[in-house]
Design a protein around this motif. Structure first.
Motif, PDB file in Angstrom:
ATOM      1  N   GLU A   1       0.832  -1.202   0.000  1.00 17.91           N
ATOM      2  CA  GLU A   1       0.000   0.000   0.000  1.00 17.91           C
ATOM      3  C   GLU A   1       0.872   1.261   0.000  1.00 17.91           C
ATOM      4  O   GLU A   1       0.621   2.178  -0.767  1.00 17.91           O
ATOM      5  CB  GLU A   1      -0.915  -0.050   1.228  1.00 17.91           C
ATOM      6  CG  GLU A   1      -1.770   1.184   1.429  1.00 17.91           C
ATOM      7  CD  GLU A   1      -3.057   1.177   0.637  1.00 17.91           C
ATOM      8  OE1 GLU A   1      -3.555   2.250   0.373  1.00 17.91           O
ATOM      9  OE2 GLU A   1      -3.543   0.104   0.241  1.00 17.91           O
ATOM     10  N   GLU A   2       1.899   1.296   0.863  1.00 14.12           N
ATOM     11  CA  GLU A   2       2.789   2.449   0.947  1.00 14.12           C
ATOM     12  C   GLU A   2       3.596   2.616  -0.336  1.00 14.12           C
ATOM     13  O   GLU A   2       3.798   3.733  -0.822  1.00 14.12           O
ATOM     14  CB  GLU A   2       3.738   2.259   2.138  1.00 14.12           C
ATOM     15  CG  GLU A   2       3.947   3.518   2.934  1.00 14.12           C
ATOM     16  CD  GLU A   2       4.758   3.243   4.176  1.00 14.12           C
ATOM     17  OE1 GLU A   2       5.991   3.346   4.066  1.00 14.12           O
ATOM     18  OE2 GLU A   2       4.150   2.926   5.222  1.00 14.12           O
ATOM     19  N   LYS A   3       4.073   1.500  -0.894  1.00 14.11           N
ATOM     20  CA  LYS A   3       4.829   1.537  -2.144  1.00 14.11           C
ATOM     21  C   LYS A   3       3.953   2.075  -3.279  1.00 14.11           C
ATOM     22  O   LYS A   3       4.410   2.851  -4.117  1.00 14.11           O
ATOM     23  CB  LYS A   3       5.343   0.148  -2.514  1.00 14.11           C
ATOM     24  CG  LYS A   3       6.583  -0.271  -1.811  1.00 14.11           C
ATOM     25  CD  LYS A   3       7.063  -1.588  -2.379  1.00 14.11           C
ATOM     26  CE  LYS A   3       8.404  -1.976  -1.809  1.00 14.11           C
ATOM     27  NZ  LYS A   3       8.899  -3.224  -2.373  1.00 14.11           N
ATOM     28  N   GLN A   4       2.717   1.638  -3.306  1.00 10.80           N
ATOM     29  CA  GLN A   4       1.802   2.064  -4.352  1.00 10.80           C
ATOM     30  C   GLN A   4       1.558   3.581  -4.251  1.00 10.80           C
ATOM     31  O   GLN A   4       1.539   4.280  -5.264  1.00 10.80           O
ATOM     32  CB  GLN A   4       0.487   1.309  -4.245  1.00 10.80           C
ATOM     33  CG  GLN A   4      -0.412   1.515  -5.441  1.00 10.80           C
ATOM     34  CD  GLN A   4      -1.642   0.628  -5.397  1.00 10.80           C
ATOM     35  OE1 GLN A   4      -1.862  -0.094  -4.428  1.00 10.80           O
ATOM     36  NE2 GLN A   4      -2.409   0.685  -6.441  1.00 10.80           N
ATOM     37  N   GLN A   5       1.424   4.079  -3.022  1.00 11.72           N
ATOM     38  CA  GLN A   5       1.232   5.523  -2.815  1.00 11.72           C
ATOM     39  C   GLN A   5       2.474   6.288  -3.268  1.00 11.72           C
ATOM     40  O   GLN A   5       2.370   7.346  -3.895  1.00 11.72           O
ATOM     41  CB  GLN A   5       0.926   5.799  -1.334  1.00 11.72           C
ATOM     42  CG  GLN A   5       0.636   7.245  -1.018  1.00 11.72           C
ATOM     43  CD  GLN A   5      -0.631   7.752  -1.686  1.00 11.72           C
ATOM     44  OE1 GLN A   5      -1.540   6.983  -1.993  1.00 11.72           O
ATOM     45  NE2 GLN A   5      -0.688   9.041  -1.937  1.00 11.72           N
ATOM     46  N   ALA A   6       3.657   5.767  -2.976  1.00  6.96           N
ATOM     47  CA  ALA A   6       4.907   6.413  -3.382  1.00  6.96           C
ATOM     48  C   ALA A   6       5.023   6.436  -4.912  1.00  6.96           C
ATOM     49  O   ALA A   6       5.439   7.443  -5.496  1.00  6.96           O
ATOM     50  CB  ALA A   6       6.093   5.685  -2.767  1.00  6.96           C
TER      51      ALA A   6
END
Length: 173
Positions: free
Chosen positions: A1-6
């Motif tokens: 989820e965090e990677k996708q946001q980045a």
């Protein structure tokens, strides 16, 4: 989820950068075009240099170079921003008189466009609503200037373009 946001944030930055680059390219193209047109107009209106019998040179304004200068001045007038209504109408009237000498499809179209702008100016339309019409008038007048049928000095531009091409072709053969 965090990677996708980045990744999403990175993608947004990339999109902004690409848009900025495209905007700068468009501005540069517009600026280069204006410079090229200005150079062409000054080339056409340059006095001829004649060599005298005693070896000195003399600059001579011919009727063709004078005509090219007048056309260039009218073009500059058409492209001036922020003119008062009476000044703009004066420029339009001079352009209309100049093109009215010829009875061709291009000149009839220009006269129609000029009459349309004059009518809209007299009705008090804002400058913003006239931008497209003004661009059409400027484009048509530039086409008029570059045509040897209306501006005999336009041949110098054609000669320069084709002259360099001929030399290039001739040197390779």
């Amino acid at each position: 989820e965090e990677k996708q946001q980045a990744r999403y944030q990175l993608l947004l930055k990339e999109i902004k950068l690409v848009q900025t680059v495209d905007k700068l390219k468009a501005q540069a193209k517009k600026s280069n075009s204006a410079i090229a047109i200005s150079n062409q107009l000054s080339t056409m209106s340059k006095p001829k240099v004649w060599e005298m019998s005693d070896g000195t040179t003399k600059e001579v304004l011919t009727p063709y170079t004078s005509r090219a200068k007048e056309l260039g001045d009218l073009y500059q007038g058409l492209t001036l921003p922020n003119l008062r209504v009476d000044e703009r109408l004066d420029v339009l009237l001079h352009v209309k008189w100049t093109v009215k000498e010829f009875d061709t499809k291009l000149t009839k179209e220009m006269i129609e466009l000029i009459d349309r702008e004059a009518d809209l100016l007299n009705r008090g339309r804002p400058d913003k609503s006239l931008e497209g019409l003004r661009k059409r008038i400027v484009r048509a007048f530039l086409q008029f200037i570059k045509d040897p049928q209306y501006n005999p000095e336009a041949r110098t531009l054609m000669t320069e373009k084709f002259g360099t091409m001929t030399q290039t072709v001739g040197s390779t053969a």
